[in-house]
Design an enzyme around this catalytic site. Structure first.
Site, mmCIF file in Angstrom:
data_model
loop_
_atom_site.group_PDB
_atom_site.id
_atom_site.type_symbol
_atom_site.label_atom_id
_atom_site.label_comp_id
_atom_site.label_asym_id
_atom_site.label_seq_id
_atom_site.Cartn_x
_atom_site.Cartn_y
_atom_site.Cartn_z
ATOM 1 N N HIS A 1 0.663 3.986 -3.005
ATOM 2 C CA HIS A 1 0.244 5.364 -2.744
ATOM 3 C C HIS A 1 1.339 6.370 -3.083
ATOM 4 O O HIS A 1 1.044 7.532 -3.354
ATOM 5 C CB HIS A 1 -0.212 5.503 -1.293
ATOM 6 C CG HIS A 1 -1.577 4.942 -1.052
ATOM 7 N ND1 HIS A 1 -2.497 5.516 -0.206
ATOM 8 C CD2 HIS A 1 -2.193 3.843 -1.577
ATOM 9 C CE1 HIS A 1 -3.609 4.805 -0.213
ATOM 10 N NE2 HIS A 1 -3.438 3.781 -1.037
ATOM 11 N N ARG B 1 0.827 -1.213 0.000
ATOM 12 C CA ARG B 1 0.000 0.000 0.000
ATOM 13 C C ARG B 1 0.858 1.260 0.000
ATOM 14 O O ARG B 1 0.548 2.239 -0.694
ATOM 15 C CB ARG B 1 -0.920 -0.021 1.229
ATOM 16 C CG ARG B 1 -1.836 1.184 1.346
ATOM 17 C CD ARG B 1 -2.898 0.981 2.413
ATOM 18 N NE ARG B 1 -3.550 2.235 2.733
ATOM 19 C CZ ARG B 1 -3.460 2.862 3.907
ATOM 20 N NH1 ARG B 1 -2.758 2.318 4.895
ATOM 21 N NH2 ARG B 1 -4.078 4.004 4.119
ATOM 22 N N ASP C 1 -14.797 -2.962 -6.071
ATOM 23 C CA ASP C 1 -14.526 -4.386 -6.251
ATOM 24 C C ASP C 1 -15.608 -5.000 -7.143
ATOM 25 O O ASP C 1 -15.308 -5.736 -8.094
ATOM 26 C CB ASP C 1 -14.503 -5.116 -4.907
ATOM 27 C CG ASP C 1 -13.418 -4.608 -3.970
ATOM 28 O OD1 ASP C 1 -12.258 -4.535 -4.416
ATOM 29 O OD2 ASP C 1 -13.730 -4.294 -2.820
ATOM 30 N N TRP D 1 -10.269 -8.661 2.326
ATOM 31 C CA TRP D 1 -10.975 -9.017 1.104
ATOM 32 C C TRP D 1 -11.041 -10.535 0.924
ATOM 33 O O TRP D 1 -11.942 -11.044 0.271
ATOM 34 C CB TRP D 1 -10.274 -8.409 -0.105
ATOM 35 C CG TRP D 1 -10.528 -6.969 -0.342
ATOM 36 C CD1 TRP D 1 -11.447 -6.406 -1.201
ATOM 37 C CD2 TRP D 1 -9.837 -5.855 0.258
ATOM 38 N NE1 TRP D 1 -11.371 -5.023 -1.163
ATOM 39 C CE2 TRP D 1 -10.394 -4.669 -0.270
ATOM 40 C CE3 TRP D 1 -8.800 -5.756 1.196
ATOM 41 C CZ2 TRP D 1 -9.945 -3.395 0.097
ATOM 42 C CZ3 TRP D 1 -8.362 -4.488 1.570
ATOM 43 C CH2 TRP D 1 -8.932 -3.337 1.018
ATOM 44 N N HIS E 1 -5.545 -6.842 -3.750
ATOM 45 C CA HIS E 1 -6.371 -6.885 -2.546
ATOM 46 C C HIS E 1 -6.526 -8.297 -2.008
ATOM 47 O O HIS E 1 -7.175 -8.500 -0.985
ATOM 48 C CB HIS E 1 -7.754 -6.284 -2.835
ATOM 49 C CG HIS E 1 -7.754 -4.801 -2.870
ATOM 50 N ND1 HIS E 1 -8.484 -4.076 -3.783
ATOM 51 C CD2 HIS E 1 -7.087 -3.882 -2.110
ATOM 52 C CE1 HIS E 1 -8.286 -2.775 -3.587
ATOM 53 N NE2 HIS E 1 -7.432 -2.649 -2.581
#
Length: 285
Positions: free
Chosen positions: A13, A9, A234, A204, A156
């Site tokens: 980002h 992540r 999603d 997830w 995810h």
């Protein structure tokens, strides 16, 4: 393995504010390490990522010659591999942003905030009225196509969301606030051990420290599992007629998913990067 999701992540980002319409570096954004500076690290979408930077500080201290831009992307590629995913053919030699002047303004990418990073649910900062349009607005700006969008979304398969960070889920920190799959001791790791991870949040997939194609094989089930995340962004992947063929392809073949993901991850890691002397690759082990 336990910190793999936050490393992925963090790198995403840092790269994900890239704007292909801007030619100047570092104004174009991308993989330059600007996320370590305020105000960028304090943007809402980056909540919790200061912890990821803390994990990398001892590594940076031991290897000061490695740029922050490289270190962040290397950690992400390693995170994918140690959780069972593909080995990404990474390129290194990125120049790091020198100071906070490299941080893109929150509304500089045509979105209402977060410097152009995607939203999980409406209202969408780019003004889109639906999730598929929002995903395309965000990822097309970076130069991805529909296959790349679906492949990157497959990351995810690892990771969680927390009430205290994104605020998009009802589950938070600690065992008392954990979902069925995020309590202490759950066998979620690629190596089949429980590990010593921080409990809590909502994932997830059931095995959220194992990188595989389970995001695709379980997401479209008619009876949604209330213990797992299924955001509008999603659902868009199997409901949109142009995304769906790639979603079904990756659900049917983990090999196809890994191949497409590897290409997309590499591209994401190089967006907006300025490489010294053309960059370099590491020798095979």
């Amino acid at each position: 393995q336990n910190c793999a999701p936050i490393m992925v992540r963090l790198a995403w980002h840092d790269s994900g504010n890239y704007d292909k319409r801007i030619s100047e570096w570092p104004a174009c954004g991308g993989a330059n390490g600007s996320i370590r500076f305020e105000p960028e690290i304090n943007y809402g979408a980056n909540a919790g990522l200061a912890k990821g930077l803390k994990y990398l500080e001892p590594v940076k201290a031991k290897f000061p010659g490695v740029s922050w831009a490289d270190l962040i992307q290397m950690a992400s590629a390693c995170a994918i591999e140690v959780t069972g995913g593909p080995k990404i053919p990474m390129k290194y030699g990125r120049v790091e942003a020198a100071d906070s002047s490299a941080c893109p303004a929150e509304k500089s990418r045509g979105t209402d905030g977060n410097a152009g990073l995607p939203d999980a649910m409406p209202p969408f900062g780019c003004g889109a009225s639906d999730a598929p349009t929002h995903l395309r607005n965000i990822f097309y700006r970076m130069g991805f196509d529909d296959e790349g969008i679906v492949a990157l979304s497959g990351a995810h398969t690892i990771g969680r969301a927390f009430k205290e960070r994104s605020g998009t889920v009802e589950y938070g920190y600690g065992d008392k606030n954990a979902s069925k799959y995020t309590k202490s001791g759950c066998p979620v790791r690629h190596d089949a051990t429980s590990g010593d991870y921080m409990p809590g949040g909502k994932s997830w997939t059931e095995k959220w420290l194992s990188f595989d194609n389970s995001y695709f094989t379980t997401l479209a089930e008619k009876q949604a599992n209330p213990e797992l995340i299924r955001f509008p962004t999603d659902e868009a992947l199997f409901q949109d007629e142009k995304f769906r063929p790639y979603f079904e392809k990756f659900a049917a073949s983990q090999e196809d998913f890994f191949e497409a993901y590897s290409r997309a991850h590499k591209k994401l890691s190089e967006l907006g990067a300025k490489f010294e002397d053309g960059g370099f690759t590491l020798p095979e082990e």
